[in-house]
Design an enzyme around this catalytic site. Structure first.
Site, PDB file in Angstrom:
ATOM      1  N   GLU A   1      -4.301   7.382  -4.050  1.00 18.96           N
ATOM      2  CA  GLU A   1      -4.659   6.909  -5.401  1.00 18.96           C
ATOM      3  C   GLU A   1      -5.998   7.468  -5.841  1.00 18.96           C
ATOM      4  OE1 GLU A   1      -4.343   2.631  -5.201  1.00 18.96           O
ATOM      5  OE2 GLU A   1      -2.223   2.744  -4.717  1.00 18.96           O
TER       6      GLU A   1
ATOM      7  N   HIS B   1      -1.546   0.880  -9.855  1.00 22.31           N
ATOM      8  CA  HIS B   1      -2.099  -0.166  -8.979  1.00 22.31           C
ATOM      9  C   HIS B   1      -2.724  -1.306  -9.797  1.00 22.31           C
ATOM     10  CE1 HIS B   1      -3.918  -1.035  -4.761  1.00 22.31           C
ATOM     11  NE2 HIS B   1      -3.664  -2.158  -5.427  1.00 22.31           N
TER      12      HIS B   1
ATOM     13  N   ARG C   1       0.867  -1.180   0.000  1.00 29.70           N
ATOM     14  CA  ARG C   1       0.000   0.000   0.000  1.00 29.70           C
ATOM     15  C   ARG C   1       0.901   1.225   0.000  1.00 29.70           C
ATOM     16  NH1 ARG C   1      -3.556  -2.769  -1.604  1.00 29.70           N
ATOM     17  NH2 ARG C   1      -5.489  -3.309  -0.551  1.00 29.70           N
TER      18      ARG C   1
HETATM   19  C1  8YV Z   1      -6.736  -4.620  -6.254  1.00 35.94           C
HETATM   20  C2  8YV Z   1      -5.434  -5.009  -4.112  1.00 35.94           C
HETATM   21  O1  8YV Z   1      -6.284  -3.372  -6.539  1.00 35.94           O
HETATM   22  O2  8YV Z   1      -5.830  -7.222  -3.496  1.00 35.94           O
HETATM   23  C3  8YV Z   1      -5.641  -6.084  -3.121  1.00 35.94           C
HETATM   24  O3  8YV Z   1      -5.590  -5.782  -1.928  1.00 35.94           O
HETATM   25  O4  8YV Z   1      -5.018  -3.953  -3.796  1.00 35.94           O
HETATM   26  C4  8YV Z   1      -5.692  -5.316  -5.539  1.00 35.94           C
HETATM   27  O5  8YV Z   1      -5.601  -6.603  -5.894  1.00 35.94           O
HETATM   28  C5  8YV Z   1      -8.152  -4.401  -5.914  1.00 35.94           C
HETATM   29  O6  8YV Z   1      -8.666  -4.829  -4.734  1.00 35.94           O
HETATM   30  C6  8YV Z   1      -8.988  -4.750  -7.127  1.00 35.94           C
HETATM   31  O7  8YV Z   1      -9.743  -3.712  -7.510  1.00 35.94           O
END
Ligand code: 8YV
Length: 315
Positions: free
Chosen positions: A263, A281, A234
């Site tokens: 973001e 991301h 993150r």
């Molecule tokens: C994705 C993520 O950006 O899994 C996560 O925690 O940050 C990513 O795989 C997101 O959740 C999909 O939109």
């Protein structure tokens, strides 16, 4: 009356999953609502589930407005944006999508390390701008193979990154809360000490609240002008102002970043740096992995409604 369960969906997800979700449930699209509070008041009586992604999660404020919700299913592995304390207190189940995205995220971490060491974005732009023709050969870069890689957070994703780095003959170290008995990599209990020792610091840590800003000016300065930082966890695990400063002042060798503090906003100061590779991301963003994530998320939701244990969950 419909036999379908009602869910609030916080934000749009991978379209094929979206389609399946809407076939199976009554989906209330929160992101489309102008007035979110009255939208939630209108559906609160029927909504029993929340669907969200890693970035948006589900705040206590949202869940308070949906008192009948029994499960939050996250399209992603990270649950840092879900208020887990609130969920635990209320007995709300929280499902996520671990494992299925590990390969892709680890792949991108290595791509970012290579991109940073070998200045891939700069060299790409150099080629496309005709500079090869006009200015001659591009500047030399740094070698990744055989470098010393330090992984901050040797969990599922961190271990997959280590396995890939082994293929590049890298020396591998890691920093975790606890030493692992199942790996022979060098262990550091202190992040700064590891940053001093390695050429490339890869952040793969699970984004728990205590991780906020831990990669700060001190750690970056320990990594130093020949060190590279890769982040696929993150953005807020890194103090972004410190990172931008270190890069601009050439106190850091380079960075490969998939995640950012705010973001989709990325500090513009990073755009023109040759030793930086930026991604919006997308570490889990392949069709294969998003399909698997979608299926797991739907399975979690279905299990909840059938009164079964969620396949993958954190609470
Ligand atoms: C994705 C993520 O950006 O899994 C996560 O925690 O940050 C990513 O795989 C997101 O959740 C999909 O939109």
């Amino acid at each position: 009356m419909s036999s379908k369960q009602s869910v609030v969906q916080v934000n749009p997800i991978f379209q094929p999953t979206q389609t399946l979700l809407e076939e199976q449930y009554i989906v209330h699209r929160l992101w489309e609502a102008q007035d979110k509070a009255s939208f939630l008041t209108g559906v609160a009586g029927e909504v029993t589930g929340v669907v969200t992604d890693g970035g948006s999660g589900a705040s206590a404020d949202l869940l308070r407005q949906l008192p009948k919700v029994g499960a939050v299913t996250v399209f992603g592995v990270g649950v840092d944006a879900v208020d887990l304390d609130y969920c635990k207190a209320k007995g709300i189940r929280v499902g996520n999508t671990p494992d299925v995205l590990t390969d892709d995220v680890a792949d991108l971490a290595i791509a970012l390390a290579l991109g940073s060491f070998r200045q891939l974005s700069f060299a790409h732009n150099y080629t496309c701008a005709g500079r090869w023709v006009n200015d001659g050969a591009a500047p030399l870069t740094r070698k990744f193979s055989g470098s010393h890689v330090g992984i901050f957070g040797l969990g599922r994703i961190g271990a997959a990154i280590a396995k890939r780095a082994e293929g590049f003959d890298c020396q591998i170290s890691y920093c975790n809360r606890n030493q692992r008995s199942d790996v022979s990599y060098q262990y550091f209990s202190d992040l700064k000490t590891m940053a001093e020792a390695v050429d490339c610091l890869i952040i793969g840590v699970a984004p728990t609240p205590d991780m906020r800003g831990v990669v700060d000016a001190e750690v970056l300065s320990a990594l130093g002008p020949n060190g590279h930082l890769v982040n696929i966890s993150r953005g807020w695990v890194v103090n972004e102002a410190d990172l931008v400063n270190a890069l601009v002042q050439k106190q850091l060798g380079g960075a490969g970043l998939d995640v950012f503090e705010d973001e989709p906003n990325v500090p513009e100061a990073l755009f023109s740096l040759p030793n930086v590779v930026l991604q919006p991301h997308v570490a889990s963003g392949t069709v294969e992995t998003r399909t698997a994530m979608g299926n797991l998320m739907l399975e979690n939701l279905e299990n909840f409604y059938q009164g079964k244990e969620l396949t993958a969950f954190v609470a």
